[in-house]
Design a protein around this motif. Structure first.
Motif, PDB file in Angstrom:
ATOM      1  N   LEU A  58       1.958  -3.591   6.057  1.00 29.81           N
ATOM      2  CA  LEU A  58       1.408  -2.320   5.601  1.00 29.81           C
ATOM      3  C   LEU A  58       2.488  -1.240   5.600  1.00 29.81           C
ATOM      4  O   LEU A  58       2.644  -0.499   4.625  1.00 29.81           O
ATOM      5  CB  LEU A  58       0.226  -1.896   6.480  1.00 29.81           C
ATOM      6  N   ALA A  59       3.252  -1.147   6.670  1.00 32.55           N
ATOM      7  CA  ALA A  59       4.320  -0.148   6.740  1.00 32.55           C
ATOM      8  C   ALA A  59       5.379  -0.412   5.667  1.00 32.55           C
ATOM      9  O   ALA A  59       5.852   0.519   5.007  1.00 32.55           O
ATOM     10  CB  ALA A  59       4.956  -0.149   8.132  1.00 32.55           C
ATOM     11  N   GLY A  60       5.743  -1.678   5.490  1.00 32.59           N
ATOM     12  CA  GLY A  60       6.738  -2.021   4.470  1.00 32.59           C
ATOM     13  C   GLY A  60       6.251  -1.708   3.062  1.00 32.59           C
ATOM     14  O   GLY A  60       7.009  -1.198   2.230  1.00 32.59           O
ATOM     15  N   LEU A  61       4.980  -1.994   2.786  1.00 34.08           N
ATOM     16  CA  LEU A  61       4.424  -1.684   1.469  1.00 34.08           C
ATOM     17  C   LEU A  61       4.345  -0.179   1.244  1.00 34.08           C
ATOM     18  O   LEU A  61       4.627   0.303   0.142  1.00 34.08           O
ATOM     19  CB  LEU A  61       3.046  -2.323   1.320  1.00 34.08           C
ATOM     20  N   ALA A  62       3.980   0.570   2.271  1.00 31.58           N
ATOM     21  CA  ALA A  62       3.929   2.034   2.140  1.00 31.58           C
ATOM     22  C   ALA A  62       5.322   2.583   1.859  1.00 31.58           C
ATOM     23  O   ALA A  62       5.493   3.466   1.017  1.00 31.58           O
ATOM     24  CB  ALA A  62       3.347   2.656   3.404  1.00 31.58           C
ATOM     25  N   ARG A  63       6.324   2.047   2.535  1.00 30.86           N
ATOM     26  CA  ARG A  63       7.701   2.489   2.291  1.00 30.86           C
ATOM     27  C   ARG A  63       8.126   2.133   0.867  1.00 30.86           C
ATOM     28  O   ARG A  63       8.782   2.921   0.194  1.00 30.86           O
ATOM     29  CB  ARG A  63       8.658   1.880   3.303  1.00 30.86           C
ATOM     30  N   ALA A  64       7.748   0.951   0.391  1.00 30.12           N
ATOM     31  CA  ALA A  64       8.091   0.544  -0.975  1.00 30.12           C
ATOM     32  C   ALA A  64       7.409   1.453  -2.007  1.00 30.12           C
ATOM     33  O   ALA A  64       7.995   1.779  -3.032  1.00 30.12           O
ATOM     34  CB  ALA A  64       7.708  -0.911  -1.215  1.00 30.12           C
ATOM     35  N   ALA A  65       6.187   1.879  -1.713  1.00 31.93           N
ATOM     36  CA  ALA A  65       5.431   2.708  -2.654  1.00 31.93           C
ATOM     37  C   ALA A  65       5.882   4.161  -2.640  1.00 31.93           C
ATOM     38  O   ALA A  65       5.919   4.812  -3.679  1.00 31.93           O
ATOM     39  CB  ALA A  65       3.947   2.646  -2.325  1.00 31.93           C
ATOM     40  N   ALA A  66       6.232   4.663  -1.476  1.00 30.99           N
ATOM     41  CA  ALA A  66       6.444   6.111  -1.359  1.00 30.99           C
ATOM     42  C   ALA A  66       7.791   6.504  -0.772  1.00 30.99           C
ATOM     43  O   ALA A  66       8.060   7.694  -0.618  1.00 30.99           O
ATOM     44  CB  ALA A  66       5.316   6.713  -0.530  1.00 30.99           C
ATOM     45  N   GLY A  67       8.611   5.556  -0.397  1.00 36.16           N
ATOM     46  CA  GLY A  67       9.928   5.893   0.157  1.00 36.16           C
ATOM     47  C   GLY A  67       9.811   6.737   1.404  1.00 36.16           C
ATOM     48  O   GLY A  67       9.070   6.408   2.328  1.00 36.16           O
ATOM     49  N   ASP A  69       8.302   9.400   1.804  1.00 42.55           N
ATOM     50  CA  ASP A  69       6.972   9.991   1.938  1.00 42.55           C
ATOM     51  C   ASP A  69       5.928   8.962   2.353  1.00 42.55           C
ATOM     52  O   ASP A  69       4.726   9.172   2.167  1.00 42.55           O
ATOM     53  CB  ASP A  69       6.545  10.642   0.622  1.00 42.55           C
ATOM     54  N   ALA A  70       6.363   7.838   2.925  1.00 41.09           N
ATOM     55  CA  ALA A  70       5.436   6.748   3.286  1.00 41.09           C
ATOM     56  C   ALA A  70       4.373   7.212   4.271  1.00 41.09           C
ATOM     57  O   ALA A  70       3.203   6.831   4.145  1.00 41.09           O
ATOM     58  CB  ALA A  70       6.214   5.558   3.852  1.00 41.09           C
ATOM     59  N   GLU A  71       4.752   8.040   5.238  1.00 40.31           N
ATOM     60  CA  GLU A  71       3.767   8.492   6.228  1.00 40.31           C
ATOM     61  C   GLU A  71       2.685   9.341   5.564  1.00 40.31           C
ATOM     62  O   GLU A  71       1.499   9.177   5.842  1.00 40.31           O
ATOM     63  CB  GLU A  71       4.462   9.241   7.361  1.00 40.31           C
ATOM     64  N   ARG A  72       3.104  10.223   4.670  1.00 42.44           N
ATOM     65  CA  ARG A  72       2.134  11.066   3.960  1.00 42.44           C
ATOM     66  C   ARG A  72       1.256  10.195   3.053  1.00 42.44           C
ATOM     67  O   ARG A  72       0.049  10.407   2.943  1.00 42.44           O
ATOM     68  CB  ARG A  72       2.848  12.143   3.143  1.00 42.44           C
ATOM     69  N   GLU A  75      -1.391   8.650   5.147  1.00 45.12           N
ATOM     70  CA  GLU A  75      -2.408   9.655   5.477  1.00 45.12           C
ATOM     71  C   GLU A  75      -3.344   9.882   4.296  1.00 45.12           C
ATOM     72  O   GLU A  75      -4.561  10.021   4.473  1.00 45.12           O
ATOM     73  CB  GLU A  75      -1.739  10.974   5.858  1.00 45.12           C
ATOM     74  N   GLN A  76      -2.783   9.932   3.086  1.00 46.71           N
ATOM     75  CA  GLN A  76      -3.605  10.138   1.898  1.00 46.71           C
ATOM     76  C   GLN A  76      -4.561   8.962   1.678  1.00 46.71           C
ATOM     77  O   GLN A  76      -5.721   9.160   1.325  1.00 46.71           O
ATOM     78  CB  GLN A  76      -2.718  10.340   0.666  1.00 46.71           C
ATOM     79  N   LEU A  77      -4.052   7.745   1.882  1.00 47.73           N
ATOM     80  CA  LEU A  77      -4.920   6.572   1.743  1.00 47.73           C
ATOM     81  C   LEU A  77      -6.060   6.618   2.749  1.00 47.73           C
ATOM     82  O   LEU A  77      -7.211   6.331   2.408  1.00 47.73           O
ATOM     83  CB  LEU A  77      -4.119   5.285   1.929  1.00 47.73           C
ATOM     84  N   ALA A  78      -5.736   6.988   3.982  1.00 44.34           N
ATOM     85  CA  ALA A  78      -6.775   7.080   5.019  1.00 44.34           C
ATOM     86  C   ALA A  78      -7.758   8.204   4.692  1.00 44.34           C
ATOM     87  O   ALA A  78      -8.971   8.031   4.830  1.00 44.34           O
ATOM     88  CB  ALA A  78      -6.143   7.281   6.390  1.00 44.34           C
ATOM     89  N   GLY A  79      -7.227   9.344   4.255  1.00 47.22           N
ATOM     90  CA  GLY A  79      -8.087  10.473   3.903  1.00 47.22           C
ATOM     91  C   GLY A  79      -9.016  10.166   2.743  1.00 47.22           C
ATOM     92  O   GLY A  79     -10.140  10.676   2.677  1.00 47.22           O
ATOM     93  N   ARG A  89      -2.381   4.980  11.320  1.00 50.07           N
ATOM     94  CA  ARG A  89      -1.650   5.455  12.509  1.00 50.07           C
ATOM     95  C   ARG A  89      -0.642   4.420  12.994  1.00 50.07           C
ATOM     96  O   ARG A  89       0.493   4.748  13.333  1.00 50.07           O
ATOM     97  CB  ARG A  89      -2.629   5.785  13.636  1.00 50.07           C
ATOM     98  N   GLN A  90      -1.070   3.151  13.059  1.00 53.86           N
ATOM     99  CA  GLN A  90      -0.171   2.098  13.542  1.00 53.86           C
ATOM    100  C   GLN A  90       1.015   1.918  12.599  1.00 53.86           C
ATOM    101  O   GLN A  90       2.157   1.758  13.043  1.00 53.86           O
ATOM    102  CB  GLN A  90      -0.922   0.772  13.714  1.00 53.86           C
ATOM    103  N   ALA A  91       0.769   1.920  11.295  1.00 52.58           N
ATOM    104  CA  ALA A  91       1.865   1.772  10.328  1.00 52.58           C
ATOM    105  C   ALA A  91       2.803   2.972  10.403  1.00 52.58           C
ATOM    106  O   ALA A  91       4.026   2.824  10.348  1.00 52.58           O
ATOM    107  CB  ALA A  91       1.312   1.598   8.919  1.00 52.58           C
ATOM    108  N   THR A  92       2.234   4.166  10.558  1.00 56.33           N
ATOM    109  CA  THR A  92       3.056   5.374  10.691  1.00 56.33           C
ATOM    110  C   THR A  92       3.912   5.291  11.948  1.00 56.33           C
ATOM    111  O   THR A  92       5.089   5.675  11.932  1.00 56.33           O
ATOM    112  CB  THR A  92       2.149   6.626  10.728  1.00 56.33           C
ATOM    113  N   ARG A  93       3.352   4.776  13.015  1.00 59.16           N
ATOM    114  CA  ARG A  93       4.111   4.602  14.265  1.00 59.16           C
ATOM    115  C   ARG A  93       5.321   3.696  14.032  1.00 59.16           C
ATOM    116  O   ARG A  93       6.420   3.977  14.508  1.00 59.16           O
ATOM    117  CB  ARG A  93       3.191   4.007  15.327  1.00 59.16           C
TER     118      ARG A  93
END
Length: 189
Positions: A58-67, A69-72, A75-79, A89-93
């Motif tokens: 999940l963290a790796g995919l978020a980084r691939a999608a948003a560079g 801005d992966a943490e944001r 958050e947007q996906l969760a929101g 939260r775990q992926a952001t950690r």
């Protein structure tokens, strides 16, 4: 309802829902790099649990999608209800873990910050190319030597005990002392 992490892991249509079809290839590469990193860790005697593998992906995919801005992005996906807040939260950690420089101090800080997901964080770092194999081996040696004592250290002193010993009243000064003591404990100094 939040999509299952397995949808993200599949990388195909589910990944395109989050990142757009143009980023599906980047997601596939991120998953392949993580799978390679996890295989490397396995040769070093580490086996990631299912949940660790999921969080690393999940963290790796978020980084691939948003560079950066992966943490944001998480958050947007969760929101938007597309991902659970706990998984975000775990992926952001994992994305926010401190640097690993191959020395004991950085290994201890990494282990403490990652907690039980330290192997997932290590796989994520290895997959991104931000850590050398010798630094991985050094981290594993530190974990085997101090492991749980660094990941979840018991306080050496309680706040009131420290206040009494240092002659400091409750408040920001005491909080700073507690933080310094905890940092020294984690660093092994």
């Amino acid at each position: 309802a939040p999509l299952a992490l397995e949808t993200l892991e599949a990388v195909g249509g589910g990944w395109a829902l989050f990142a757009g079809a143009g980023r599906a290839a980047a997601g596939a590469l991120a998953v392949a790099a993580l799978d390679g990193a996890m295989a490397t860790l396995q040769t070093l005697g580490l086996t990631l649990r299912h949940e660790e593998r999921r969080q690393a992906r999940l963290a790796g995919l978020a980084r691939a999608a948003a560079g950066r801005d992966a943490e944001r992005f998480l958050e947007q996906l969760a929101g938007a209800g597309r991902l659970t807040r706990g998984n975000a939260r775990q992926a952001t950690r994992l994305l926010a873990l401190p640097a690993l420089d191959g020395d004991e101090r950085s290994a201890r800080r990494f282990l403490h910050a990652a907690g039980p997901l330290w192997q997932a964080g290590l796989a994520l770092r290895l997959a991104s190319g931000s850590i050398e194999l010798e630094a991985v081996r050094a981290l594993i040696r530190v974990d085997r030597a101090v492991g749980d004592a660094v990941r979840s250290p018991r306080p050496l002193l309680r706040g009131q005990e420290l206040a009494s010993l240092a002659g400091v009243a409750d408040g920001p000064a005491l909080g700073a002392l507690v933080g310094e003591l905890r940092s020294a404990q984690i660093d092994g100094t």
